[in-house]
Design a protein around this motif. Structure first.
Motif, short mmCIF file in Angstrom:
data_model
loop_
_atom_site.label_atom_id
_atom_site.label_comp_id
_atom_site.label_asym_id
_atom_site.label_seq_id
_atom_site.Cartn_x
_atom_site.Cartn_y
_atom_site.Cartn_z
N ALA A 249 0.83 -1.22 0.00
CA ALA A 249 0.00 0.00 0.00
C ALA A 249 0.86 1.26 0.00
N ALA A 250 2.11 1.11 0.48
CA ALA A 250 3.06 2.25 0.48
C ALA A 250 3.84 2.29 -0.83
N ASP A 251 3.32 1.63 -1.85
CA ASP A 251 3.92 1.65 -3.20
C ASP A 251 5.28 0.98 -3.28
N VAL A 252 5.49 -0.03 -2.46
CA VAL A 252 6.67 -0.88 -2.59
C VAL A 252 6.19 -2.24 -3.09
N ILE A 253 6.57 -2.60 -4.31
CA ILE A 253 6.14 -3.87 -4.89
C ILE A 253 7.23 -4.90 -4.64
N ALA A 254 6.98 -5.79 -3.69
CA ALA A 254 7.91 -6.87 -3.38
C ALA A 254 7.12 -8.18 -3.46
N ASP A 255 7.55 -9.21 -2.75
CA ASP A 255 6.91 -10.51 -2.90
C ASP A 255 6.82 -11.21 -1.54
N TRP A 256 5.66 -11.74 -1.23
CA TRP A 256 5.44 -12.45 0.04
C TRP A 256 5.41 -13.95 -0.22
N ARG A 257 6.12 -14.72 0.62
CA ARG A 257 6.07 -16.18 0.54
C ARG A 257 5.78 -16.75 1.91
N GLU A 258 4.79 -17.62 1.94
CA GLU A 258 4.43 -18.26 3.21
C GLU A 258 5.60 -19.10 3.73
N PRO A 259 5.79 -19.20 5.07
CA PRO A 259 4.89 -18.65 6.06
C PRO A 259 5.19 -17.20 6.47
N ASN A 260 6.44 -16.73 6.29
CA ASN A 260 6.74 -15.41 6.88
C ASN A 260 7.93 -14.71 6.22
N VAL A 261 8.05 -14.81 4.91
CA VAL A 261 9.21 -14.23 4.24
C VAL A 261 8.79 -13.18 3.21
N ILE A 262 9.48 -12.03 3.24
CA ILE A 262 9.34 -11.01 2.19
C ILE A 262 10.59 -11.08 1.32
N ARG A 263 10.37 -11.26 0.01
CA ARG A 263 11.49 -11.35 -0.93
C ARG A 263 11.65 -10.00 -1.64
N ILE A 264 12.87 -9.46 -1.59
CA ILE A 264 13.17 -8.15 -2.18
C ILE A 264 14.28 -8.35 -3.21
N ALA A 265 14.04 -7.91 -4.45
CA ALA A 265 15.03 -8.16 -5.50
C ALA A 265 15.31 -6.88 -6.30
N PRO A 266 16.39 -6.15 -5.94
CA PRO A 266 16.76 -4.98 -6.74
C PRO A 266 17.45 -5.41 -8.04
N ALA A 267 16.68 -5.46 -9.13
CA ALA A 267 17.21 -5.90 -10.42
C ALA A 267 18.13 -4.81 -10.98
N PRO A 268 19.38 -5.14 -11.26
CA PRO A 268 20.37 -4.10 -11.57
C PRO A 268 20.11 -3.33 -12.86
N LEU A 269 19.37 -3.89 -13.80
CA LEU A 269 19.14 -3.17 -15.06
C LEU A 269 18.22 -1.96 -14.87
N TYR A 270 17.21 -2.09 -14.01
CA TYR A 270 16.26 -0.98 -13.90
C TYR A 270 16.06 -0.45 -12.49
N ASN A 271 16.57 -1.11 -11.47
CA ASN A 271 16.42 -0.56 -10.12
C ASN A 271 17.56 0.37 -9.79
#
Length: 423
Positions: free
Chosen positions: A385-407
């Protein structure tokens, strides 16, 4: 002000972006925006890569040629469709460290995985087991279990899981060695995800290959989270095969065509069992429909069908960007921007954040998987909701991937600042 304090500022992030030799490539991608038209912080390239602006041009060309030429586009299009998949091979081979003859873009990842197991999983009464990592991507596990059942094997007996130790998240190579010492003479195939989707751990591919081959097993890798992220050096590493998708780090669009590697030592083995189709047949006689199957040497000999040109056009567009940037440069920035993300996360006060991805840059790509103490998916939802698009995986992990080409480094800074506020 101390250096560490400087590093934790927006000014420092902007300074890193100014010095970034790849900074111009961000403008070559469409960055998603919110309802107010402001760019979101998109750190989800490990699920779906962003669209290169070139993609529309590449696909539009094929639409125009189809509209203007009809069937003649197979030979008369600006980029003729008949050999179209060959236009991708050289750039793709660079990204995975293979010879062009060892690589082909075809089908999708799980389909390729099955076709490779047809050729490289040949169980006998004595050698019939398959090893995968215990938290492999579910599709890999389903594919392996179904192959075992197809060959009359019980997955409860024939599937061996390479597991982390009690209370740990990461797998140890030494534990795989112990499994092979005990079970090696019964193992037919090691099938390992090169970079684990959940933890972000990159495995030592060459050591795994040598271990499997030393015990007489075949070795394959799933590069879904590896291709375009780490350099697997497939030819030198030497596995029998590898498969990957192209829509994560390779930015080719949802569900796009996958890739396949078959090591050159198998290039001319016509006796190797395989499921066949006409596109894998000798190009000189492919359209003379009366010939017995004669496989093309190398990876192309595993093709079944003429490929979907619009999907290949999207891959070709992304590979053009990769080629311009140079994969060594991409990997160099990947290490730097992920190290910067790790630094900022560790600066968060208290013990709320645990990074479960290895700290050694050689044992990870650009993904960091974090556990937040006493948090559930509600925190992730607030982050989105704070405009951060990341990825949630059960049971309790947030995956963050700064892709070097565009991040950008600023993306990373903004993400951590918004996470801090939510905590």
């Amino acid at each position: 002000m101390h250096t560490t304090q400087l590093k934790g500022t927006l000014e420092f992030a902007k300074e890193l972006d100014q010095k970034d030799p790849l900074k111009r490539f961000r403008n070559q991608f469409h960055i998603p925006t919110n309802a107010n038209g402001e760019e979101q912080v998109y750190l989800c390239g490990n699920s779906l890569g962003l669209q290169p602006k070139l993609t529309k041009e590449y696909i539009q060309q094929e639409l125009e040629d189809w509209g203007n030429l009809g069937v003649e586009g197979h030979t008369e299009a600006k980029s003729p469709w008949l050999p179209y998949h060959e236009f991708l091979t050289e750039n793709m081979a660079k990204i995975v460290g293979a010879k062009p003859s060892e690589v082909v873009m075809m089908n999708t990842l799980s389909v390729n995985l099955h076709f490779m197991m047809v050729s490289f999983y040949q169980p006998t009464s004595k050698r019939f087991k398959i090893i995968i990592e215990s938290d492999a991507f579910p599709s890999d596990k389903y594919a392996v279990e179904s192959q075992l059942k197809f060959h009359g094997q019980d997955p409860n007996e024939a599937l061996i899981l390479w597991k982390p130790r009690e209370g740990e998240e990461l797998c140890h190579f030494e534990d795989l060695e112990k499994i092979m010492q005990t079970e090696g003479d019964q193992v037919a195939l090691l099938l390992i995800g090169s970079t684990n989707y959940y933890t972000g751990q990159s495995f030592p591919l060459k050591k795994i290959t040598e271990l499997g081959h030393r015990h007489g097993a075949k070795v394959g890798f799933d590069l879904a989270h590896g291709a375009g992220n780490i350099q697997p050096n497939l030819h030198e590493t030497g596995p029998d095969f590898a498969v990957w998708c192209s829509y994560k780090y390779l930015n080719s669009g949802p569900g796009s065509v996958g890739g396949c590697f078959v090591h050159e030592r198998h290039a001319n083995n016509k006796e190797l069992r395989r499921f066949t189709g006409w596109w894998g047949h000798n190009k000189q006689t492919r359209f003379n429909m009366r010939h017995e199957f004669d496989p093309i040497p190398g990876a192309e000999g595993w093709q079944l069908s003429n490929p979907p040109i619009l999907s290949l056009a999207a891959i070709r567009a992304s590979l053009a960007v990769f080629n311009e940037a140079g994969f060594e440069n991409i990997r160099e920035k990947s290490i730097k921007i992920t190290n910067y993300l790790e630094f900022l996360l560790k600066e968060i006060e208290g013990d709320q954040i645990e990074i479960i991805t290895p700290q050694n840059p050689e044992e990870r790509g650009c993904q960091l998987s974090i556990k937040v103490k006493n948090a559930n998916k509600a925190l992730f939802d607030k982050l989105m909701a704070a405009d951060v698009i990341a990825d949630w995986r059960e049971p309790n992990v947030i995956r963050i991937a700064p892709a070097p080409l565009y991040n950008s480094y600023e993306d990373v800074y903004k993400m951590v600042e918004r996470l801090k506020k939510l905590l």
